[in-house]
Design a protein around this motif. Structure first.
Motif, PDB file in Angstrom:
ATOM      1  N   GLN A 193      43.810   3.398 -34.221  1.00 37.18           N
ATOM      2  CA  GLN A 193      42.489   3.752 -33.965  1.00 37.18           C
ATOM      3  C   GLN A 193      42.495   4.643 -32.858  1.00 37.18           C
ATOM      4  N   TYR A 253      40.134   6.304 -30.230  1.00 39.71           N
ATOM      5  CA  TYR A 253      38.916   6.133 -29.193  1.00 39.71           C
ATOM      6  C   TYR A 253      38.408   7.381 -28.665  1.00 39.71           C
ATOM      7  N   GLU A 276      44.607   3.571 -29.748  1.00 39.37           N
ATOM      8  CA  GLU A 276      45.070   2.221 -29.611  1.00 39.37           C
ATOM      9  C   GLU A 276      46.236   1.817 -29.289  1.00 39.37           C
ATOM     10  N   MET A 317      37.856   1.764 -38.091  1.00 39.98           N
ATOM     11  CA  MET A 317      39.017   2.821 -38.168  1.00 39.98           C
ATOM     12  C   MET A 317      38.169   4.049 -37.655  1.00 39.98           C
TER      13      MET A 317
END
Length: 431
Positions: free
Chosen positions: A137, A139, A149, A1
């Motif tokens: 999640q 990035y 995500e 996470m």
């Protein structure tokens, strides 16, 4: 996470127009260091009527990883959601998109990592199911670009915007919302100085006093439409329209007061709890097994009941509310108690569990008007078809920024829902 476990962000460009393979490679370098990204394809990430304050795109990344002996290339593919500010400056100004976008960047870079670390410290060997982790999640979150995500890959789906939320959806969503609010409450009680720093990083996106003139015409039209809908639907019962008129006479000021009310149960609200920002994953039997929240641009510090009233009055039918509203508050309360016990702050907030339930009921009754106010904005959008919804992605001519215009034709479903809310609040002495 982990948020921003993506290498050195300072090396990344802050301009989405310069997105290229090198940039994407750097983002995924630490997460998947063996992957070489060869290409990417961009497609639309939202339909008309689904999103207005940011442009949403889906990126399909294609690449390869070498085999263990280096003799062959193994195919690699990942899809991500790319969220960026509208390219058109006029559109950005109209929706105050830059302020809202900064809120989401702060949520993923600062608030959520701090909440996760706090829960990890407090839970120990406790029940992991009481922990809030129901966000995608991240990035990358910076400037005008957030990359998340794609929950669709894990078989999450969005509920039908026009249909709203059903019983099972409401129950599981209330549970996750209570977990989220519990973290905020416990963190505020146990780390007041750090909590103040967190809320100092976010700004009220809409209902700030400084925005009164900017949104005057926008909400003037929406409130006028709401009065017209109620008057047409129940023409022989003037008391409903009269109560509504009294509320909207100083509509923006009333909404500003509601979001600024600081209470014992004030939290970092999600701020935009409607169907398009709640995703569900179903098991093989068709039951919901996971619930996730997305879109944290509207986060604000305020009463937990702002989130509840927004979701309940914008996403459910009166027939469901009539028989389930009090039970929904109990479901929320039960989960809040469980999570607060795990985090060690239940006694900080109430004398006993019944006292907390009464606080929840009282505060919800006080904030129900906020649900009505947001419904004036959201119901025309949520009940219309995609074809009728305004299209944010149509190019606008560069010029002097102006307040937003989202004049959507009212429909029978919208009139019914709006009238039901007004009648419910008046009859329940909440308006």
């Amino acid at each position: 996470m982990g948020v921003n476990d993506t290498g050195n962000e300072s090396e990344l460009t802050s301009s989405t127009s310069k997105m290229n393979l090198e940039m994407l490679q750097k983002i995924f370098l630490k997460i998947e260091p063996d992957v070489i990204i060869d290409s990417y394809e961009e497609s639309k990430g939202a339909d008309r009527g689904d999103n207005y304050t940011a442009a949403l795109f889906r990126l399909t990344l294609k690449g390869h990883t070498p085999s263990s002996d280096g003799s062959k290339k193994l195919r690699w593919e990942k899809t991500v959601i790319c969220k960026r500010l509208p390219d058109c400056k006029v559109k950005r100004e109209a929706f105050k998109s830059e302020t809202l976008f900064r809120n989401e960047v702060e949520f993923y870079n600062t608030i959520m990592p701090e909440f996760l670390a706090f829960q990890k410290r407090k839970s120990g060997s406790g029940n992991a199911s009481e922990i809030f982790t129901a966000v995608p999640q991240c990035y990358l979150a910076q400037d005008d670009l957030v990359i998340l995500e794609d929950l669709r890959v894990r078989r999450f789906s969005m509920p039908n915007r026009q249909r709203g939320l059903g019983m099972e959806q409401m129950k599981v969503t209330l549970v996750e919302l209570a977990k989220y609010h519990a973290v905020s409450l416990a963190y505020r009680e146990q780390h007041p100085t750090e909590f103040k720093k967190l809320i100092s990083k976010i700004s009220e996106g809409i209902f700030a006093k400084a925005n009164t003139e900017w949104y005057k015409n926008y909400y003037g039209i929406l409130t006028k439409n709401a009065i017209q809908m109620v008057t047409q639907t129940v023409p022989g019962k003037a008391e409903y329209a009269d109560k509504l008129k009294a509320f909207v006479k100083n509509f923006f000021g009333n909404m500003v007061d509601l979001v600024n009310k600081d209470t014992k149960l004030s939290v970092i609200c999600h701020g935009d709890c409607w169907t398009n920002n709640i995703l569900y994953k179903y098991d093989d039997k068709g039951s919901i097994c996971e619930t996730y929240f997305v879109d944290f641009q509207m986060i604000r510090y305020g009463s937990f009941a702002l989130d509840l009233s927004y979701m309940i009055y914008c996403c459910t039918d009166a027939s469901l509310r009539k028989t389930n509203l009090q039970n929904w508050l109990k479901i929320y309360h039960q989960q809040l108690v469980k999570s607060l016990k795990l985090l060690g702050s239940l006694e900080d907030l109430c004398t006993d569990e019944e006292d907390l339930l009464q606080q929840i009921k009282d505060e919800f009754k006080e904030c129900a008007r906020f649900g009505l106010g947001t419904a004036m904005d959201m119901l025309p959008i949520s009940t219309c078809s995609s074809e009728e919804a305004p299209d944010l992605y149509v190019s606008a001519s560069e010029g002097v920024p102006a307040p937003p215009e989202l004049n959507v034709p009212t429909n029978e479903d919208c009139r019914r829902k709006m009238t039901d809310i007004v009648m419910e609040l008046v009859d329940g002495e909440m308006l």
